[in-house]
Write a protein that holds these residues in place. Structure first.
Motif, PDB file in Angstrom:
ATOM      1  N   ARG A   1       0.840  -1.204   0.000  1.00 30.70           N
ATOM      2  CA  ARG A   1       0.000   0.000   0.000  1.00 30.70           C
ATOM      3  C   ARG A   1       0.873   1.251   0.000  1.00 30.70           C
ATOM      4  O   ARG A   1       0.565   2.242  -0.634  1.00 30.70           O
ATOM      5  CB  ARG A   1      -0.886   0.053   1.258  1.00 30.70           C
ATOM      6  CG  ARG A   1      -2.228  -0.664   1.168  1.00 30.70           C
ATOM      7  CD  ARG A   1      -2.843  -0.633  -0.172  1.00 30.70           C
ATOM      8  NE  ARG A   1      -3.470   0.621  -0.533  1.00 30.70           N
ATOM      9  CZ  ARG A   1      -4.759   0.772  -0.774  1.00 30.70           C
ATOM     10  NH1 ARG A   1      -5.580  -0.228  -0.639  1.00 30.70           N
ATOM     11  NH2 ARG A   1      -5.237   1.915  -1.154  1.00 30.70           N
TER      12      ARG A   1
ATOM     13  N   ALA B   1       4.153   1.431  -0.928  1.00 34.03           N
ATOM     14  CA  ALA B   1       5.030   1.550  -2.100  1.00 34.03           C
ATOM     15  C   ALA B   1       4.249   1.891  -3.360  1.00 34.03           C
ATOM     16  O   ALA B   1       4.768   2.524  -4.264  1.00 34.03           O
ATOM     17  CB  ALA B   1       5.807   0.249  -2.310  1.00 34.03           C
ATOM     18  N   PHE B   2       2.988   1.441  -3.425  1.00 31.63           N
ATOM     19  CA  PHE B   2       2.167   1.738  -4.601  1.00 31.63           C
ATOM     20  C   PHE B   2       0.989   2.608  -4.177  1.00 31.63           C
ATOM     21  O   PHE B   2      -0.061   2.081  -3.845  1.00 31.63           O
ATOM     22  CB  PHE B   2       1.638   0.443  -5.240  1.00 31.63           C
ATOM     23  CG  PHE B   2       2.705  -0.507  -5.644  1.00 31.63           C
ATOM     24  CD1 PHE B   2       3.463  -0.273  -6.786  1.00 31.63           C
ATOM     25  CD2 PHE B   2       2.961  -1.650  -4.915  1.00 31.63           C
ATOM     26  CE1 PHE B   2       4.445  -1.158  -7.173  1.00 31.63           C
ATOM     27  CE2 PHE B   2       3.939  -2.537  -5.293  1.00 31.63           C
ATOM     28  CZ  PHE B   2       4.696  -2.292  -6.426  1.00 31.63           C
ATOM     29  N   PRO B   3       1.144   3.938  -4.160  1.00 32.73           N
ATOM     30  CA  PRO B   3       0.030   4.790  -3.773  1.00 32.73           C
ATOM     31  C   PRO B   3      -1.087   4.679  -4.814  1.00 32.73           C
ATOM     32  O   PRO B   3      -0.826   4.399  -5.980  1.00 32.73           O
ATOM     33  CB  PRO B   3       0.634   6.193  -3.756  1.00 32.73           C
ATOM     34  CG  PRO B   3       1.798   6.100  -4.662  1.00 32.73           C
ATOM     35  CD  PRO B   3       2.306   4.697  -4.578  1.00 32.73           C
ATOM     36  N   ALA B   4      -2.335   4.889  -4.351  1.00 35.74           N
ATOM     37  CA  ALA B   4      -3.477   4.684  -5.244  1.00 35.74           C
ATOM     38  C   ALA B   4      -3.426   5.642  -6.424  1.00 35.74           C
ATOM     39  O   ALA B   4      -3.781   5.285  -7.530  1.00 35.74           O
ATOM     40  CB  ALA B   4      -4.774   4.852  -4.479  1.00 35.74           C
ATOM     41  N   GLU B   5      -3.006   6.885  -6.193  1.00 31.96           N
ATOM     42  CA  GLU B   5      -2.888   7.830  -7.301  1.00 31.96           C
ATOM     43  C   GLU B   5      -1.462   8.341  -7.376  1.00 31.96           C
ATOM     44  O   GLU B   5      -0.846   8.597  -6.345  1.00 31.96           O
ATOM     45  CB  GLU B   5      -3.834   9.023  -7.096  1.00 31.96           C
ATOM     46  CG  GLU B   5      -5.287   8.642  -7.141  1.00 31.96           C
ATOM     47  CD  GLU B   5      -6.088   9.516  -8.089  1.00 31.96           C
ATOM     48  OE1 GLU B   5      -5.580  10.590  -8.479  1.00 31.96           O
ATOM     49  OE2 GLU B   5      -7.201   9.120  -8.443  1.00 31.96           O
ATOM     50  N   GLU B   6      -0.980   8.500  -8.590  1.00 31.01           N
ATOM     51  CA  GLU B   6       0.363   9.052  -8.726  1.00 31.01           C
ATOM     52  C   GLU B   6       0.339  10.540  -8.403  1.00 31.01           C
ATOM     53  O   GLU B   6      -0.655  11.215  -8.625  1.00 31.01           O
ATOM     54  CB  GLU B   6       0.848   8.854 -10.168  1.00 31.01           C
ATOM     55  CG  GLU B   6       1.232   7.428 -10.469  1.00 31.01           C
ATOM     56  CD  GLU B   6       1.804   7.280 -11.864  1.00 31.01           C
ATOM     57  OE1 GLU B   6       1.613   8.216 -12.668  1.00 31.01           O
ATOM     58  OE2 GLU B   6       2.426   6.248 -12.133  1.00 31.01           O
TER      59      GLU B   6
END
Lengths: 618, 250
Positions: free
Chosen positions: A290, A292-297
């Motif tokens: 969660r 490392a990969f945010p929902a929105e860039e």
């Protein structure tokens, strides 16, 4: 003007000429056809003598009659023996051969006594009408010697000429006629049960081969689709660095997997700890993922520290994923073994879980190596792009030259290693250095030929390689692949599954990729215009369009696989073909017939079923 | 501000589609691109967001030369440029909502989107946009079940989902009847006025140009032949743009 004046007779002349030419053409085509077919008759040895020969026809009749009576049902038989005492050779004191009860079945020999090897007439009376059976001679040793067969007429009598065996004896000897009578209701034969078992094996063999085939064919089909691969280009420096990144990444991935494996092994044996490990690793993977990969860039590129932090979190998530998978595999093996013992006749479910665990265990290291290779290759590739964008022209050329040579040398040395394994060269150092030299030269040449700022159309290269491999795999029939797999995994259905899987990958890969090539380009363009990545474009614009044809082709392929799996046993690949082949070789045509009927029924049913399914789904 | 400088596109096979085209579009303007079929309108629009790579020349947007960007950087620019197409280019077998959500793909994290997961606020926003174009009740239907006008409204909602600063519309009403054409153009006008979105729209019918555009640029065989306001297009100008034998309709 002249043309119109002479027009009246000229066209007629041309028509005549044309038809004359045409008839010559037709005549020679006909002659050619005759020659072709005559030669065909010669090489295929078309022979009507064979067709008409009585002995052939007799065999054919026998086989056809056997096939018409598939060995599926049988009756319980009762054997009754009707005996006659005889003395051979003739001597004094011959007992009366008159029947004890003229109402019961009996046999009379004419003459009542005879020498060995002489021909006698055996007459039977009061037998069941239209029954048949063998006639045996029984010497004092009680070993039956067959004298012939009898067949009764409508009154239940028979008359057979038979030769007495060369067994003179002072004691009484016997001749018996055995009748077999069917009693009770019919029941399935041993052959029927074996056929049933094998036909089930066949259907599941086809199912597994299709399922495994799809898993590989879907990703392969994207690589073999020209419209997706056409625009993929990459700068030389980036390509060379990504090529060099693969082995480094695969090594690192494998090493990490090995290390994690030794860590995970400490937990095995303690189920509670293993379960706790599973839960903890899941939570860690979730949290790290969660973060490392945010929902929105972000609107702007994130800071360097944040990016490094995210990469670290990704690494943690990756390591924990390997850990999780190893634990999962271990627990699946243990739980599967327990289930196998506990479930009784459903024990195969446990065995399935257990073998899934074993497969996962084997695959984790491979997956880790592949993911590691892809990740490092991607990172190196980005580095290459950075070089390409930041270096001045002259230095780019130098970098391209050096990196290209290194990448070429690496590919060549892998190739040399493969060849060395195949051919076991005597002087392997020489071969390796030669290959590395050639590879480096080719790499450098590519760098020279692609001008400094030109991108390499790597997509088209990958597309062509994929296509070639698929075509080669597809050209070789599954029946031939099975021979190789039989050597590897032994005779049996598993070899058949592997052979059919390989063929399925090749042919579905091609069929699928042609579907990808024929999708509408509009949605692809639209999704790309929103700023989607290539992978997102495939998921949102390509996959929705290819679902119906993929399903349709998959069902069709399953259909083909069922048909293929019926004969794959001929080469040792399991399934019903093995049984069929055996029975044909043993000239056991009634059993072979049972298997042929089973195949016909299953293939026909599959045909209806797949047509129905296609109508429903697509 | 969008600046197009000396843009030239030569297709493989030597077809010259754009020939040294230069113009500027100030932020917030509604600009129409006119010209015959094959005059290079579609190529021009696609060169601006680099769906087609220009052969030479520059496209400078808000001071950034987007013709020199890497693929990854280009993605970040593309997500700010919405695009509307003549044939709508919806994914037929996906739902209307998914088609609209596809407009967010440039923003959301690629990893999550592969699992078809969109943030809640994006889904709410998609419903809002569908409401704005009047087809919120169709959200769960398959895109190909909609009529042409409804499909184009989905296409516009998808472009608006990108929070665009510019919309490139490639003959957005050429496949629609005149009544629908006006309703679609009105949505573009609405977003141009209310959200301040720059609109670059290729059109066939001059009455639509007069009604909606603040400015017109015209292409003929890849060359820029006119740049001005719609009222400046008199009969002479018209023949320069469309050729000597052309007649005005509508």
């Amino acid at each position: 003007m002249e043309k119109t004046l002479n027009g009246s007779d000229k066209p007629a002349a041309t028509v005549k000429k044309a038809s004359w030419k045409a008839s010559i053409l037709r005549g020679s085509l006909f002659a050619l056809a005759v020659i072709v077919f005559a030669y065909g008759f010669k090489v295929t040895r078309v022979s009507f003598d064979q067709i008409n020969s009585p002995s052939r026809q007799e065999s054919l009749t026998r086989v056809l009659r056997a096939i018409a009576k598939p060995d599926l049902v049988e009756y319980e038989e009762i054997e009754t023996e009707v005996g006659l005492s005889v003395v051979i050779p003739c001597r004094d004191g011959v007992p009366s051969t008159a029947p004890a009860d003229p109402e019961q079945p009996y046999i009379v020999m004419t003459p009542p006594c005879a020498d060995p090897r002489s021909v006698v007439t055996l007459e039977g009376v009061n037998f069941k009408p239209f029954s048949s059976g063998p006639i045996f001679f029984i010497p004092p040793s009680e070993v039956k010697l067959k004298m012939g067969d009898f067949e009764t007429d409508e009154s239940g009598s028979f008359k057979v000429e038979a030769k007495l065996p060369p067994r003179p004896d002072t004691a009484m000897q016997r001749i018996i006629a055995v009748t077999r009578v069917n009693v009770g209701s019919p029941h399935l034969t041993q052959t029927a049960f074996a056929t049933w078992e094998k036909i089930i094996e066949t259907v599941f063999l086809a199912l597994l081969a299709t399922a495994f085939g799809i898993i590989f064919a879907i990703p392969v089909s994207f690589f073999a689709a020209q419209n997706l691969m056409r625009d993929i280009t990459i700068p030389m420096s980036s390509l060379a660095l990504s090529v060099l990144g693969w082995p480094v990444g695969m090594y690192l991935g494998g090493a990490v997997a090995g290390w994690v494996r030794t860590q995970s092994e400490r937990l095995i044996g303690n189920p509670l700890l293993t379960l706790a490990g599973l839960a903890v690793s899941l939570v860690v993977i979730w949290l790290a993922g969660r973060w490392a990969f945010p929902a929105e860039e972000e609107e702007r590129r994130p800071s360097l520290a944040l990016r490094i932090g995210r990469i670290a979190a990704m690494l943690v998530a990756a390591i924990m994923t390997i850990f999780f998978l190893y634990l999962l595999a271990d627990i699946a093996v243990v739980a599967g073994d327990l289930l196998e013992d506990a479930l009784g006749s459903f024990g195969y479910l446990g065995a399935f879980v257990s073998s899934l665990g074993e497969i996962l265990h084997l695959l984790v290291a491979l997956i880790a190596a592949l993911v590691g290779g892809a990740a490092v290759s991607g990172m190196f590739g980005r580095l290459g792009t950075l070089l390409y964008r930041s270096l001045p022209g002259k230095w780019i050329f130098v970098a391209n030259l050096v990196l290209g040579a290194a990448a070429g040398a690496m590919i060549a040395s892998l190739l040399a290693a493969g060849l060395n394994w195949l051919y076991e060269f005597n002087d392997s150092t020489k071969v390796f250095s030669l290959f590395i030299l050639i590879g480096a030269g080719l790499g450098a040449l590519t760098a020279v030929l692609t001008r400094k700022r030109d991108a390499i159309p790597i997509g088209i290269v990958i597309y062509n390689i994929t296509r070639t491999v698929l075509n080669v795999l597809r050209a070789i029939e599954a029946l031939i692949w099975v021979i190789i797999f039989v050597v590897w995994v032994g005779i049996g259905p598993f070899a058949g599954v592997l052979a059919l899987t390989l063929h399925t990958i090749a042919s579905l890969g091609k069929l699928y990729s042609e579907q990808v090539e024929s999708i509408m380009p509009g949605p692809l363009e639209a999704v790309k215009a929103t700023g989607a990545t290539r992978l997102q474009t495939i998921v949102y614009a390509v996959i929705p369009q290819i679902v119906p044809p993929y399903i349709s082709f998959t069902i069709y392929r399953w259909d083909i696989n069922v048909r293929m799996s019926t004969i794959i046993g001929f080469a040792g690949g399991g399934g019903i073909g093995f049984l069929l082949f055996q029975n044909i070789n043993l000239l056991n045509y009634r059993a072979a017939s049972a298997q042929m009927f089973a195949i016909a029924v299953v293939v026909a049913l599959m045909d209806y079923f797949s047509a129905w399914l296609r109508n429903k789904v697509v | 501000m969008l600046q197009v400088r000396n843009l030239t596109k030569i297709y493989e096979g030597g077809v010259l589609a754009l020939d040294n085209v230069s113009f500027e579009v100030p932020t917030g303007q509604f600009t129409a691109v006119i010209g015959l079929s094959g005059s290079g309108k579609s190529t021009l629009l696609r060169c601006i967001n680099r769906l087609i790579e220009p052969t030479t020349g520059q496209v400078i947007w808000n001071g950034e030369d987007i013709t020199s960007l890497s693929e990854d950087e280009m993605r970040r620019v593309r997500r700010k440029i919405g695009m509307v197409f003549q044939h709508f280019n919806l994914v037929h077998r996906s739902s209307v909502l998914t088609n609209v959500l596809a407009g967010r793909l440039g923003y959301i994290n690629p990893t999550w989107s592969l699992l078809n997961r969109f943030p809640k606020k994006d889904i709410e926003k998609a419903m809002q946009q569908l409401n704005r174009v009047g087809i919120a009740d169709k959200a769960d239907q398959r895109a190909d079940e909609l009529s042409g006008g409804q499909q184009q409204r989905v296409g516009i909602a998808r472009a608006i989902m990108q929070d665009p600063e510019m919309i490139l519309a490639d003959e957005p009403v050429a496949s629609l009847d005149p009544v629908l054409a006006h309703s679609i153009m009105q949505y573009l006008e609405l977003f141009n006025r209310e959200d301040g979105v720059t609109v670059l729209c290729s059109l066939h019918f001059l009455d639509l140009v007069h009604r909606y555009a603040q400015r017109v640029i015209a292409l003929n065989e890849g060359q820029l032949v006119f740049d001005g306001t719609p009222v400046e297009i008199d009969d002479n100008r018209f023949r320069e743009i469309y050729g000597k034998d052309a007649e005005r309709v509508g």
